[in-house]
Enzyme design. Structure first.
Site, PDB file in Angstrom:
ATOM      1  N   GLU A  91       0.805  -1.211   0.000  1.00 17.61           N
ATOM      2  CA  GLU A  91       0.000   0.000   0.000  1.00 17.61           C
ATOM      3  C   GLU A  91       0.845   1.272   0.000  1.00 17.61           C
ATOM      4  O   GLU A  91       1.930   1.320   0.558  1.00 17.61           O
ATOM      5  CB  GLU A  91      -0.906   0.011   1.236  1.00 17.61           C
ATOM      6  CG  GLU A  91      -1.989  -1.032   1.122  1.00 17.61           C
ATOM      7  CD  GLU A  91      -2.929  -1.031   2.314  1.00 17.61           C
ATOM      8  OE1 GLU A  91      -3.987  -1.646   2.211  1.00 17.61           O
ATOM      9  OE2 GLU A  91      -2.614  -0.417   3.341  1.00 17.61           O
ATOM     10  N   CYS A 104       3.152   8.391   1.553  1.00 19.64           N
ATOM     11  CA  CYS A 104       3.719   7.421   2.488  1.00 19.64           C
ATOM     12  C   CYS A 104       3.927   6.119   1.722  1.00 19.64           C
ATOM     13  O   CYS A 104       2.959   5.519   1.252  1.00 19.64           O
ATOM     14  CB  CYS A 104       2.732   7.234   3.634  1.00 19.64           C
ATOM     15  SG  CYS A 104       3.233   5.992   4.825  1.00 19.64           S
ATOM     16  N   CYS A 111       7.179  -7.359   7.124  1.00 25.99           N
ATOM     17  CA  CYS A 111       8.362  -6.898   7.841  1.00 25.99           C
ATOM     18  C   CYS A 111       8.780  -7.984   8.817  1.00 25.99           C
ATOM     19  O   CYS A 111       7.922  -8.611   9.444  1.00 25.99           O
ATOM     20  CB  CYS A 111       8.072  -5.600   8.605  1.00 25.99           C
ATOM     21  SG  CYS A 111       9.517  -4.938   9.468  1.00 25.99           S
ATOM     22  N   CYS A 115       7.662  -5.815  15.573  1.00 21.71           N
ATOM     23  CA  CYS A 115       7.223  -4.922  16.641  1.00 21.71           C
ATOM     24  C   CYS A 115       5.809  -5.378  17.016  1.00 21.71           C
ATOM     25  O   CYS A 115       4.977  -5.635  16.139  1.00 21.71           O
ATOM     26  CB  CYS A 115       7.224  -3.469  16.182  1.00 21.71           C
ATOM     27  SG  CYS A 115       8.862  -2.938  15.649  1.00 21.71           S
ATOM     28  N   CYS A 118       2.427  -3.611  15.708  1.00 21.12           N
ATOM     29  CA  CYS A 118       2.386  -3.236  14.286  1.00 21.12           C
ATOM     30  C   CYS A 118       1.738  -4.336  13.471  1.00 21.12           C
ATOM     31  O   CYS A 118       2.161  -5.495  13.527  1.00 21.12           O
ATOM     32  CB  CYS A 118       3.808  -2.982  13.800  1.00 21.12           C
ATOM     33  SG  CYS A 118       3.917  -2.738  12.010  1.00 21.12           S
ATOM     34  N   GLY A 164       7.038  -2.248   6.025  1.00 23.62           N
ATOM     35  CA  GLY A 164       8.431  -2.674   5.948  1.00 23.62           C
ATOM     36  C   GLY A 164       9.410  -1.750   6.634  1.00 23.62           C
ATOM     37  O   GLY A 164       9.098  -0.624   6.993  1.00 23.62           O
ATOM     38  N   GLU A 165      10.614  -2.274   6.825  1.00 23.42           N
ATOM     39  CA  GLU A 165      11.704  -1.515   7.439  1.00 23.42           C
ATOM     40  C   GLU A 165      12.666  -1.112   6.316  1.00 23.42           C
ATOM     41  O   GLU A 165      13.387  -1.952   5.776  1.00 23.42           O
ATOM     42  CB  GLU A 165      12.406  -2.394   8.497  1.00 23.42           C
ATOM     43  CG  GLU A 165      13.743  -1.885   8.982  1.00 23.42           C
ATOM     44  CD  GLU A 165      13.706  -0.468   9.537  1.00 23.42           C
ATOM     45  OE1 GLU A 165      12.869  -0.159  10.388  1.00 23.42           O
ATOM     46  OE2 GLU A 165      14.554   0.342   9.101  1.00 23.42           O
ATOM     47  N   SER A 196      12.075   6.335   7.772  1.00 24.67           N
ATOM     48  CA  SER A 196      11.718   6.003   9.148  1.00 24.67           C
ATOM     49  C   SER A 196      12.301   4.636   9.480  1.00 24.67           C
ATOM     50  O   SER A 196      12.115   3.679   8.731  1.00 24.67           O
ATOM     51  CB  SER A 196      10.195   5.972   9.280  1.00 24.67           C
ATOM     52  OG  SER A 196       9.823   5.511  10.563  1.00 24.67           O
ATOM     53  N   SER A 218      11.784   5.353  15.168  1.00 23.01           N
ATOM     54  CA  SER A 218      10.643   4.846  15.929  1.00 23.01           C
ATOM     55  C   SER A 218      11.106   4.485  17.325  1.00 23.01           C
ATOM     56  O   SER A 218      11.562   3.377  17.575  1.00 23.01           O
ATOM     57  CB  SER A 218      10.061   3.621  15.220  1.00 23.01           C
ATOM     58  OG  SER A 218       9.504   4.015  13.993  1.00 23.01           O
ATOM     59  N   LEU A 219      10.979   5.414  18.214  1.00 23.02           N
ATOM     60  CA  LEU A 219      11.522   5.249  19.562  1.00 23.02           C
ATOM     61  C   LEU A 219      10.543   4.449  20.441  1.00 23.02           C
ATOM     62  O   LEU A 219      10.886   3.391  20.953  1.00 23.02           O
ATOM     63  CB  LEU A 219      11.797   6.642  20.140  1.00 23.02           C
ATOM     64  CG  LEU A 219      12.710   6.728  21.342  1.00 23.02           C
ATOM     65  CD1 LEU A 219      14.041   6.039  21.091  1.00 23.02           C
ATOM     66  CD2 LEU A 219      12.940   8.200  21.715  1.00 23.02           C
ATOM     67  N   HIS A 220       9.368   4.976  20.627  1.00 20.94           N
ATOM     68  CA  HIS A 220       8.253   4.259  21.273  1.00 20.94           C
ATOM     69  C   HIS A 220       8.430   3.895  22.740  1.00 20.94           C
ATOM     70  O   HIS A 220       7.529   3.298  23.341  1.00 20.94           O
ATOM     71  CB  HIS A 220       7.886   2.979  20.513  1.00 20.94           C
ATOM     72  CG  HIS A 220       7.577   3.171  19.067  1.00 20.94           C
ATOM     73  ND1 HIS A 220       6.910   4.262  18.578  1.00 20.94           N
ATOM     74  CD2 HIS A 220       7.837   2.396  17.973  1.00 20.94           C
ATOM     75  CE1 HIS A 220       6.777   4.159  17.271  1.00 20.94           C
ATOM     76  NE2 HIS A 220       7.332   3.047  16.886  1.00 20.94           N
ATOM     77  N   ASN A 295      -3.010   2.827  16.402  1.00 21.36           N
ATOM     78  CA  ASN A 295      -4.105   2.438  15.509  1.00 21.36           C
ATOM     79  C   ASN A 295      -4.439   0.980  15.755  1.00 21.36           C
ATOM     80  O   ASN A 295      -3.649   0.103  15.417  1.00 21.36           O
ATOM     81  CB  ASN A 295      -3.690   2.599  14.045  1.00 21.36           C
ATOM     82  CG  ASN A 295      -3.688   4.046  13.636  1.00 21.36           C
ATOM     83  OD1 ASN A 295      -4.680   4.745  13.780  1.00 21.36           O
ATOM     84  ND2 ASN A 295      -2.551   4.510  13.149  1.00 21.36           N
ATOM     85  N   CYS A 338      -1.053   5.800   8.683  1.00 14.43           N
ATOM     86  CA  CYS A 338       0.338   5.382   8.575  1.00 14.43           C
ATOM     87  C   CYS A 338       0.636   4.377   9.683  1.00 14.43           C
ATOM     88  O   CYS A 338       0.137   4.496  10.786  1.00 14.43           O
ATOM     89  CB  CYS A 338       1.257   6.570   8.726  1.00 14.43           C
ATOM     90  SG  CYS A 338       1.996   7.069   7.198  1.00 14.43           S
TER      91      CYS A 338
END
Ligand code: SAH
Ligand code: SF4
Length: 364
Positions: A91, A104, A111, A115, A118, A164-165, A196, A218-220, A295, A338
């Site tokens: 997408e 985006c 991936c 995580c 995700c 994906g990464e 990212s 992406s700290l989180h 999300n 996103c």
């Protein structure tokens, strides 16, 4: 097998044309035809000699990923699903704002980094996208939207925040970035193209050296204990190393800050004490924060932080002098948020094996 010219940046295309015995300016012409005029075959390229067009038809192709579906949301957000073979789809989302238009885009089918919050990570990993499939997303969006009546580009920004990464598909991502930035390609500003990453430290150093663009991390989480739980890659590259890599990146980055993304998960990482710990963690890294309300997706096991918790968290960071944005949820009616791009992934690998390959692959 014909060579798909969409896989080449200008340097690669120039080399390819040299091998064919053609002059370098031909590469620039073909690049502009493909990416600026949206040409899908060589016969459209009317300023090329007939003999060259013939030769290209014999030896080369322009293979754009097929469109499976496109949707438009009531708020102007648009989404495309591209066919990347054997039942897989990726997408791409366009988000219009008053002062910019952001695309985006995805870098992998699925991936491998898993995580826990995700939906892409939950689907497993199928394969890397080719450079043609990555740039093909911009190609389609650009084709669909073109330029404004004032001849300005509708797509002014690109963020690699789809599926994906990007750092795990380094070479193809760099080739696609090169086409995005090239004046003969999409002519985007380095400052307006953002990669990212969940924190692949060696690749952050490589990107800085070969193609410095804006960086989002992406700290989180504000400590290793929490981050190990939700971003398993943290066990390989813990926060101290990640912060050091961010500092090194800034030496050559086109912007003088890193954007830290922080998904707001109810009860996991959203307490006032986490915000205070975060301030301490990033004290040596010039940065901005982007808080992303989680999300939800089926069986995620997580819940979105309350608006009140997000507000308190934001206020603590702001009072410490940080610029903080809270991401608005857009395109809800077409599932276009996103970090929530699901696509269609047929996981054909054993995850554990793939995970190890990625870790081994990045040691060099
Ligand atoms: N792999 C890269 C880029 C793709 S994900 C990365 O992890 O940075 C883009 C962003 O969306 C990341 O910050 C990611 O952590 C976040 N994200 C993933 N799943 C999400 C979800 N369910 N809700 C909110 N953000 C999510
Ligand atoms: Fe992969 Fe990024 Fe999702 Fe983590 S958040 S699983 S790195 S796409």
């Amino acid at each position: 097998m014909k060579t798909n010219l969409l896989n080449y940046d200008l340097q690669g295309l120039t080399r390819h044309f040299a091998d064919m015995g053609e002059k370098p300016f031909r590469a620039k012409q073909v690049m502009r035809w493909m990416h600026q005029s949206g040409a899908q075959n060589f016969d459209e390229m009317t300023d090329l000699a007939k003999s060259l067009r013939h030769k290209l038809n014999e030896q080369a192709s322009i293979e754009i990923p097929k469109l499976m579906m496109s949707q438009e949301s009531s708020d102007g957000t648009r989404k495309w699903l591209l066919d990347v073979g054997t039942g897989n789809g990726v997408e791409t989302v366009f988000i219009p704002e008053s002062d910019r238009g952001t695309l985006c885009i995805s870098s992998q089918v699925g991936c491998a980094l898993e995580c826990t919050f995700c939906s892409t990570g939950r689907q497993g990993f199928n394969r890397n996208l080719t450079a043609a499939e990555i740039i093909g997303q911009l190609w389609w969006a650009n084709k669909a939207m073109g330029v404004t009546p004032k001849n300005e580009r509708v797509i002014s920004n690109v963020v690699m925040m789809g599926m994906g990464e990007p750092m795990a598909n380094f070479d193809n991502v760099v080739t696609a970035l090169s086409i995005m930035l090239d004046d003969h390609g999409y002519g985007l500003s380095r400052r307006r193209v953002t990669v990212s990453t969940s924190g692949m430290v060696p690749q952050m150093d490589r990107l800085r050296d070969v193609m410095p663009v804006a960086l989002a991390v992406s700290l989180h989480a504000s400590n290793d204990e929490v981050r190990n739980q939700i971003v398993p890659l943290n066990k390989k590259y813990p926060l101290k190393e990640l912060m050091a890599a961010c500092q090194r990146y800034l030496v050559k980055a086109p912007r003088d800050f890193i954007t830290f993304e922080y998904v707001m998960l109810d009860g996991i990482n959203d307490k006032a004490q986490h915000a205070r710990e975060l301030i301490e963690l990033v004290k040596d890294v010039p940065c901005k924060f982007n808080l992303i309300p989680f999300n939800p997706f089926p069986n995620s096991g997580y819940e979105r932080s309350s608006n009140e918790n997000i507000r308190v968290f934001r206020d603590i960071l702001q009072q410490a002098g940080f610029v903080v944005t809270v991401r608005k949820t857009r395109g809800d009616d077409i599932d276009a948020a996103c970090g929530q791009l699901a696509g269609q992934v047929q996981d054909k690998t054993r995850r554990q094996q793939k995970w190890q390959q990625i870790l081994i692959g990045q040691q060099g």
